[in-house]
Design an enzyme around this catalytic site. Sequence first.
Site, PDB file in Angstrom:
ATOM      1  N   HIS A 111       7.032 -27.428   1.153  1.00 32.68           N
ATOM      2  CA  HIS A 111       6.233 -28.679   1.142  1.00 32.68           C
ATOM      3  C   HIS A 111       5.237 -27.847   0.332  1.00 32.68           C
ATOM      4  O   HIS A 111       4.650 -28.660  -0.262  1.00 32.68           O
ATOM      5  CB  HIS A 111       5.597 -29.050   2.252  1.00 32.68           C
ATOM      6  CG  HIS A 111       6.948 -29.857   2.714  1.00 32.68           C
ATOM      7  ND1 HIS A 111       7.197 -31.509   2.901  1.00 32.68           N
ATOM      8  CD2 HIS A 111       7.467 -29.555   4.006  1.00 32.68           C
ATOM      9  CE1 HIS A 111       8.086 -31.183   3.655  1.00 32.68           C
ATOM     10  NE2 HIS A 111       8.653 -30.786   4.593  1.00 32.68           N
ATOM     11  N   GLU A 153       0.728  -0.834   0.020  1.00 27.96           N
ATOM     12  CA  GLU A 153      -0.265   0.248  -0.251  1.00 27.96           C
ATOM     13  C   GLU A 153       0.968   1.033   0.046  1.00 27.96           C
ATOM     14  O   GLU A 153       0.666   2.306  -0.554  1.00 27.96           O
ATOM     15  CB  GLU A 153      -1.230   0.140   1.259  1.00 27.96           C
ATOM     16  CG  GLU A 153      -1.930   1.176   0.536  1.00 27.96           C
ATOM     17  CD  GLU A 153      -3.559   0.701   2.737  1.00 27.96           C
ATOM     18  OE1 GLU A 153      -2.921   0.367   2.900  1.00 27.96           O
ATOM     19  OE2 GLU A 153      -4.841   1.496   1.805  1.00 27.96           O
ATOM     20  N   LYS A 165     -13.889   1.789  -3.654  1.00 28.22           N
ATOM     21  CA  LYS A 165     -14.818   2.405  -2.973  1.00 28.22           C
ATOM     22  C   LYS A 165     -16.223   3.096  -3.133  1.00 28.22           C
ATOM     23  O   LYS A 165     -17.221   2.943  -3.062  1.00 28.22           O
ATOM     24  CB  LYS A 165     -14.468   3.362  -1.748  1.00 28.22           C
ATOM     25  CG  LYS A 165     -13.294   2.871  -0.702  1.00 28.22           C
ATOM     26  CD  LYS A 165     -13.449   3.299   0.949  1.00 28.22           C
ATOM     27  CE  LYS A 165     -11.806   3.496   1.590  1.00 28.22           C
ATOM     28  NZ  LYS A 165     -11.565   4.130   2.270  1.00 28.22           N
TER      29      LYS A 165
END
Lengths: 523, 523
Positions: free
Chosen positions: B350, B321, B454
């Site tokens: 793994h 950010e 937004k």
Amino acid sequence: MNTGTQSMWERFKQRYIEYPTLGLSIDTSRMNYDEAFVTSMKPRLDRALEAMAELERGAIANPDENRMVGHYWLRAPELAPTVEIRREIENTVAAVKEFARAVHDGQVKGAAGTFKNVLLIGIGGSALGPQFVANALGRPKTDRMKMFFFDNTDADGMDRVLDELNGELGRTLCIVISKSGGTKETRNGMVEAQAAYRAIGLDFDAHSVAVTGTGSNLDKTASKWLKRFPMWDWVGGRTSETSAVGLLSAALQGVNIDELLAGAKTCDALTREKKLTNPAILLAVSTFYSGNGTGSKAMVILPYKDRLDLFSKYLQQLVMESLGKEKDLNGKVVHQGLTVFGNKGSTDQHAYVQQLRDGLNNFFALFIEVLRDREGSSLEVEPKTTTGDYLFGYYLGTRQALFENDRESVTLTIRDVSPFSIGVLIALFERFVGLYAHLIGINAYHQPGVEAGKKAADAVIALQGQILARLAKAAGTAEQIASDLRADPEIVFKICEHLAANPERKLNRMAGAKPFMAVYKAG
Amino acid sequence: MNTGTQSMWERFKQRYIEYPTLGLSIDTSRMNYDEAFVTSMKPRLDRALEAMAELERGAIANPDENRMVGHYWLRAPELAPTVEIRREIENTVAAVKEFARAVHDGQVKGAAGTFKNVLLIGIGGSALGPQFVANALGRPKTDRMKMFFFDNTDADGMDRVLDELNGELGRTLCIVISKSGGTKETRNGMVEAQAAYRAIGLDFDAHSVAVTGTGSNLDKTASKWLKRFPMWDWVGGRTSETSAVGLLSAALQGVNIDELLAGAKTCDALTREKKLTNPAILLAVSTFYSGNGTGSKAMVILPYKDRLDLFSKYLQQLVMESLGKEKDLNGKVVHQGLTVFGNKGSTDQHAYVQQLRDGLNNFFALFIEVLRDREGSSLEVEPKTTTGDYLFGYYLGTRQALFENDRESVTLTIRDVSPFSIGVLIALFERFVGLYAHLIGINAYHQPGVEAGKKAADAVIALQGQILARLAKAAGTAEQIASDLRADPEIVFKICEHLAANPERKLNRMAGAKPFMAVYKAG
């Protein structure tokens, strides 16, 4: 909403495909390729599907390891290449269900009564799938058992899990999972768990089951345990969720494993089809397009549902371990791969979506939309608006915001997070990985790069033994010890620093003027 | 161990630096740059340090938003540019500690008795730090309170947390955190929590505290709550862990926040220094070198300790950010950033280490080694070998295996995971991000790209209202509704599909021959 043009809607109508039998839809309208691109890939896709059909018939699809690749049979045993394999699969599913029933009914129980907890001990393919499914399908109020994991060889991490299980080991069932039966992290977890049971006078054998290959070390160790379930060499760790590896813990938790298997089976049937509407093909085409078949763009997993927040970790293994290869099938050095990361929306919108929208255009987003908000009904946080509407709005808003800045995305939509839909997702990505591996010409079923790290670790452990023996005779600096042992002084230094930081190892460190002049002395 | 040549050891001795006051060391010997490269960057690094010194003196370092950037003052209030700010910081830390003491002592308590749980409601910067710290420093046996989180606007996710708190709300303290006081996800979480308390006859106000900016909507809502703690416009969400945002929940859990602040303060002091041994500079140089200042290589976080497994998520926000920006400080389009992902070792070995070693060379690894294995002493899983030795061995083995294949890495070593060392890590990466942002010439303290998502989401919510009003009059297809509302039919379709999947919304979907021909009817 500035994409509301007629042409975007027409494009969306072409590129949004529903699969009613799967409860799934895929939307590739936000990938910039056109139909001609897909059509141009058709011959390669057909060859990939043919190769996968051969694999499903039992061909040796893992040439390096001379193994069959049979995870598709796990949910359609009738397709297994031999009657023996079919029976083994069917018997194992039956045994898993019967064992779970016996545990739930209290016929099989612990020293302190009915089992209420599961402690799964495994790592990588023997933990990531079970963790993903436990998190995706767990319901605290109705789960039959509560899940705990040892998924590493971190002593402190195990202590923390054991602290949570404090006073409950007598009602905790251990599942130890290792296909080879020789995975050290899992062996260490088992030894630590055994010690914890023993410390309070409980018999570990009477609280444990194993999932492992017949004849493995673990199989022998577990001969007196409550039960053993088989793993087969034709199932890879990262595609083992629909084997006993994943099914056992899920069944114990109370998940309907028949539904999970049905979801995977239905998805397998649909994704075998030589159609350009096949969703696994569309994922493979989208991925190929985005990074031009080189993996130059990452796949960012953005599920808008808390339950799916481990999906990116699960996919990291499935995708990156399958596709991250040095050589192609012709032995040419290609350094392939596909980077996968993600968390969950809309939380990510407050984390790294800033970079996704404005920064490096080095990814495509894979949105996962879940239509159903919750089991019950929702209150209104504003007139006629629910928390779920906001989650949905943030998904759509983020997709839009990325698209406006020429960041591509695919959306997978599922109705709800259920055993069936999780089975669908698992099978869909297994097929996607297989197809994409064919497109880029690599073997998706081995992991040669993992051995190097293990061997180097074994060498460290062996050297540590030599160092301790050497220090038992006389103190020394890292350089002195290394010289005596003809070892790498850097590794000696690192080993001594680690030992000296743990008081019970009784290795005193007498600091020098510089870090490397410290003298280590057994005390 | 084929790097055990004299020259590698000499290189290691040069490039391994201990910081005794921090309990930290850094090893950049596995980065391929030479001393000349570091020296060539010295003038730019000095300018970056000077710019940060200005910022610490109270300069407007966030020009877009006309704000100071003052998270460094949080742990050294004496450095704040005004007496008022200094007092606010000091008073807030004192208030946090006093409130935590009152809660622990039962002076402040819930309807059912002493508070035993914390439900933290926040998202992004108001949740990731608290989650990271709670996980890193939590000890089930000794924690004063147990931590729960609403960190999203997922209704089902909240239900699951509430199910875990079933019967315990009367002893659960809610912390609602939103700097602006207007974050919808957090508002929704608060409304859902309020409803849950109300449903069992409890007074939410008497079980809640807020952390928010003075005068915000949340501040007003919380006027009758147990307590309010301030947030200031000079603290960004992603650097708010050492403000009340992070300190309050940590103190309630039982973490020694003085130690955490001391770790951050000590690290700040050391990383202010204009020295090429400054660890924040070494991180910035390593990152700059690996991706040539363009972010072309990702930073893969590999902590070998379960407690640190959320660190990569925390850093994803802090780094991506801050650095993921379209334009540089001169307004030039640069599409900067630095991709961060990771999980924990040896589990990752793994999972995706296969790709790291053999596949795309598009990253550098940041190992975090923790010297202390566990609090108590360890049993031997093999003669003179512990689980912790294996964890250490896998770290060293993986570092070695990557190096052999020309994959670069940096190692940070800490003695243990403690409040002090977590404070050090937080401050170290905050300084790294600030320095690196200066090197690449971008503003690390705004997030303009987040607004677009937004706004698009708000438009979706608004359109949903129109659709519901429209459907109250007559049924219609997505195209018909969109035509009436002059809206984007794709968004209308998506909204209707979402509503129709949630029975309580009473929107019937009458399927057509194709998905887009479905008729939606209010029922």
